[in-house]
Design a protein around this motif. Structure first.
Motif, PDB file in Angstrom:
ATOM      1  N   GLU A   6       0.851  -1.177   0.000  1.00 55.20           N
ATOM      2  CA  GLU A   6       0.000   0.000   0.000  1.00 55.20           C
ATOM      3  C   GLU A   6       0.896   1.239   0.000  1.00 55.20           C
ATOM      4  OE1 GLU A   6      -2.748   1.295   3.476  1.00 55.20           O
ATOM      5  OE2 GLU A   6      -3.714  -0.313   2.349  1.00 55.20           O
ATOM      6  N   PRO A   7       0.532   2.287  -0.757  1.00 54.39           N
ATOM      7  CA  PRO A   7       1.354   3.499  -0.746  1.00 54.39           C
ATOM      8  C   PRO A   7       1.357   4.161   0.632  1.00 54.39           C
ATOM      9  CG  PRO A   7      -0.670   3.844  -1.982  1.00 54.39           C
ATOM     10  CD  PRO A   7      -0.626   2.402  -1.612  1.00 54.39           C
ATOM     11  N   ALA A   8       2.452   4.848   0.954  1.00 51.08           N
ATOM     12  CA  ALA A   8       2.541   5.563   2.230  1.00 51.08           C
ATOM     13  C   ALA A   8       1.592   6.758   2.227  1.00 51.08           C
ATOM     14  CB  ALA A   8       3.972   6.021   2.486  1.00 51.08           C
ATOM     15  N   LEU A  29      -2.436  11.170  -6.677  1.00 46.78           N
ATOM     16  CA  LEU A  29      -1.054  10.691  -6.703  1.00 46.78           C
ATOM     17  C   LEU A  29      -0.865   9.648  -5.612  1.00 46.78           C
ATOM     18  CD1 LEU A  29       0.801  12.044  -4.180  1.00 46.78           C
ATOM     19  CD2 LEU A  29       0.402  14.056  -5.540  1.00 46.78           C
ATOM     20  N   GLU A  30       0.183   8.843  -5.773  1.00 48.01           N
ATOM     21  CA  GLU A  30       0.554   7.866  -4.755  1.00 48.01           C
ATOM     22  C   GLU A  30       2.059   7.936  -4.558  1.00 48.01           C
ATOM     23  OE1 GLU A  30      -0.856   4.011  -5.968  1.00 48.01           O
ATOM     24  OE2 GLU A  30      -2.873   4.437  -5.215  1.00 48.01           O
ATOM     25  N   VAL A  31       2.489   7.842  -3.308  1.00 52.93           N
ATOM     26  CA  VAL A  31       3.905   7.854  -2.964  1.00 52.93           C
ATOM     27  C   VAL A  31       4.186   6.639  -2.086  1.00 52.93           C
ATOM     28  CG1 VAL A  31       5.761   9.137  -1.851  1.00 52.93           C
ATOM     29  CG2 VAL A  31       3.949  10.378  -3.062  1.00 52.93           C
ATOM     30  N   GLU A  32       5.107   5.802  -2.531  1.00 55.65           N
ATOM     31  CA  GLU A  32       5.488   4.636  -1.744  1.00 55.65           C
ATOM     32  C   GLU A  32       6.448   5.052  -0.635  1.00 55.65           C
ATOM     33  OE1 GLU A  32       7.006   1.473  -4.145  1.00 55.65           O
ATOM     34  OE2 GLU A  32       5.370   1.626  -5.578  1.00 55.65           O
ATOM     35  N   ALA A  33       6.460   4.294   0.444  1.00 55.88           N
ATOM     36  CA  ALA A  33       7.375   4.562   1.558  1.00 55.88           C
ATOM     37  C   ALA A  33       8.810   4.569   1.045  1.00 55.88           C
ATOM     38  CB  ALA A  33       7.209   3.513   2.648  1.00 55.88           C
ATOM     39  N   GLY A  34       9.567   5.575   1.430  1.00 55.32           N
ATOM     40  CA  GLY A  34      10.969   5.686   1.047  1.00 55.32           C
ATOM     41  C   GLY A  34      11.209   6.310  -0.314  1.00 55.32           C
ATOM     42  N   VAL A  67      -3.013   8.295   4.550  1.00 52.14           N
ATOM     43  CA  VAL A  67      -1.616   8.205   4.998  1.00 52.14           C
ATOM     44  C   VAL A  67      -1.452   6.899   5.757  1.00 52.14           C
ATOM     45  CG1 VAL A  67       0.181   9.260   6.429  1.00 52.14           C
ATOM     46  CG2 VAL A  67      -1.380  10.717   5.115  1.00 52.14           C
ATOM     47  N   ASP A  68      -0.528   6.073   5.314  1.00 47.39           N
ATOM     48  CA  ASP A  68      -0.274   4.770   5.937  1.00 47.39           C
ATOM     49  C   ASP A  68      -1.549   3.957   6.133  1.00 47.39           C
ATOM     50  OD1 ASP A  68       2.486   5.109   6.020  1.00 47.39           O
ATOM     51  OD2 ASP A  68       2.408   6.123   7.961  1.00 47.39           O
ATOM     52  N   GLY A  69      -2.409   3.958   5.117  1.00 47.51           N
ATOM     53  CA  GLY A  69      -3.623   3.157   5.147  1.00 47.51           C
ATOM     54  C   GLY A  69      -4.785   3.761   5.914  1.00 47.51           C
ATOM     55  N   ARG A  70      -4.613   4.943   6.467  1.00 46.37           N
ATOM     56  CA  ARG A  70      -5.656   5.600   7.265  1.00 46.37           C
ATOM     57  C   ARG A  70      -6.138   6.852   6.545  1.00 46.37           C
ATOM     58  NH1 ARG A  70      -4.584   8.680  12.981  1.00 46.37           N
ATOM     59  NH2 ARG A  70      -6.756   9.098  13.489  1.00 46.37           N
ATOM     60  N   GLY A  78     -15.895  15.624   9.492  1.00 44.99           N
ATOM     61  CA  GLY A  78     -15.967  14.386  10.250  1.00 44.99           C
ATOM     62  C   GLY A  78     -14.891  13.388   9.855  1.00 44.99           C
ATOM     63  N   GLY A  79     -14.332  13.535   8.643  1.00 47.22           N
ATOM     64  CA  GLY A  79     -13.308  12.619   8.164  1.00 47.22           C
ATOM     65  C   GLY A  79     -11.921  13.224   8.183  1.00 47.22           C
ATOM     66  N   TRP A  80     -11.720  14.255   8.988  1.00 49.18           N
ATOM     67  CA  TRP A  80     -10.447  14.989   9.029  1.00 49.18           C
ATOM     68  C   TRP A  80      -9.655  14.614  10.266  1.00 49.18           C
ATOM     69  CZ3 TRP A  80      -8.503  18.799  12.362  1.00 49.18           C
ATOM     70  CH2 TRP A  80      -7.410  19.519  11.892  1.00 49.18           C
ATOM     71  N   VAL A  81      -8.348  14.367  10.094  1.00 52.53           N
ATOM     72  CA  VAL A  81      -7.447  14.039  11.202  1.00 52.53           C
ATOM     73  C   VAL A  81      -6.489  15.214  11.392  1.00 52.53           C
ATOM     74  CG1 VAL A  81      -5.636  12.457  11.982  1.00 52.53           C
ATOM     75  CG2 VAL A  81      -7.622  11.567  10.744  1.00 52.53           C
ATOM     76  N   ALA A  82      -6.283  15.627  12.639  1.00 50.18           N
ATOM     77  CA  ALA A  82      -5.420  16.776  12.957  1.00 50.18           C
ATOM     78  C   ALA A  82      -3.981  16.534  12.484  1.00 50.18           C
ATOM     79  CB  ALA A  82      -5.441  17.031  14.453  1.00 50.18           C
ATOM     80  N   PRO A  83      -3.266  17.621  12.117  1.00 48.88           N
ATOM     81  CA  PRO A  83      -1.894  17.492  11.622  1.00 48.88           C
ATOM     82  C   PRO A  83      -0.975  16.709  12.550  1.00 48.88           C
ATOM     83  CG  PRO A  83      -2.649  19.751  11.357  1.00 48.88           C
ATOM     84  CD  PRO A  83      -3.710  19.016  12.138  1.00 48.88           C
ATOM     85  N   GLU A  84      -1.073  16.957  13.855  1.00 48.33           N
ATOM     86  CA  GLU A  84      -0.157  16.302  14.789  1.00 48.33           C
ATOM     87  C   GLU A  84      -0.397  14.792  14.890  1.00 48.33           C
ATOM     88  OE1 GLU A  84      -3.513  18.166  17.260  1.00 48.33           O
ATOM     89  OE2 GLU A  84      -2.306  18.767  15.538  1.00 48.33           O
ATOM     90  N   LEU A  85      -1.516  14.314  14.391  1.00 44.31           N
ATOM     91  CA  LEU A  85      -1.812  12.879  14.420  1.00 44.31           C
ATOM     92  C   LEU A  85      -1.502  12.183  13.086  1.00 44.31           C
ATOM     93  CD1 LEU A  85      -5.194  13.000  16.356  1.00 44.31           C
ATOM     94  CD2 LEU A  85      -2.894  12.550  17.261  1.00 44.31           C
ATOM     95  N   ARG A  86      -1.076  12.942  12.095  1.00 46.03           N
ATOM     96  CA  ARG A  86      -0.797  12.386  10.762  1.00 46.03           C
ATOM     97  C   ARG A  86       0.623  11.851  10.613  1.00 46.03           C
ATOM     98  NH1 ARG A  86      -4.167  15.670   6.227  1.00 46.03           N
ATOM     99  NH2 ARG A  86      -6.004  16.031   7.513  1.00 46.03           N
ATOM    100  N   ARG A  87       1.520  12.318  11.427  1.00 49.32           N
ATOM    101  CA  ARG A  87       2.928  11.883  11.366  1.00 49.32           C
ATOM    102  C   ARG A  87       3.553  12.169  10.006  1.00 49.32           C
ATOM    103  NH1 ARG A  87       4.786   8.599  15.461  1.00 49.32           N
ATOM    104  NH2 ARG A  87       6.182   7.673  13.964  1.00 49.32           N
ATOM    105  N   ILE A  88       3.273  13.362   9.492  1.00 45.24           N
ATOM    106  CA  ILE A  88       3.834  13.801   8.194  1.00 45.24           C
ATOM    107  C   ILE A  88       4.916  14.821   8.469  1.00 45.24           C
ATOM    108  CG2 ILE A  88       3.323  15.108   6.103  1.00 45.24           C
ATOM    109  CD1 ILE A  88       2.144  12.410   5.872  1.00 45.24           C
TER     110      ILE A  88
END
Length: 88
Positions: A6-8, A29-34, A67-70, A78-88
């Motif tokens: 799965e793409p990162a 777009l899709e970006v693979e890990a690394g 991001v990472d399958g999430r 309702g489908g939004w995740v805060a920046p600090e929880l995204r680990r980007i």
């Protein structure tokens, strides 16, 4: 035989609107890990806005960011995740 992963980061049909102005239009777009990718475009074409949306600093108006399958943004609050929880 290569292993299918799965793409990162996956962006599907993402758009960002500021009122009547569409800053990013239907980007996928899709970006693979690394992997290393580059966004190219003219000044004002939405590159920074797209990166800010992936990081969670700008909400998308439509589409989906995963991001990472999430799913971290699906265009609804309702489908939004805060920046600090995204680990980007």
């Amino acid at each position: 035989m290569s292993e299918s992963r799965e793409p990162a980061v996956s962006v599907a049909g993402a758009s960002v609107d500021y009122g009547d102005v569409r800053a990013v239009a239907d980007v996928s777009l899709e970006v693979e890990a690394g992997a290393v990718h580059v966004l190219l475009g003219r000044s004002g074409s939405g590159k920074t806005t797209l990166l800010r949306a992936i990081a969670g600093f700008e909400p998308i108006s439509s589409g989906r960011i995963v991001v990472d399958g999430r799913t971290v943004d699906d265009g609804s609050r309702g489908g939004w995740v805060a920046p600090e929880l995204r680990r980007i």
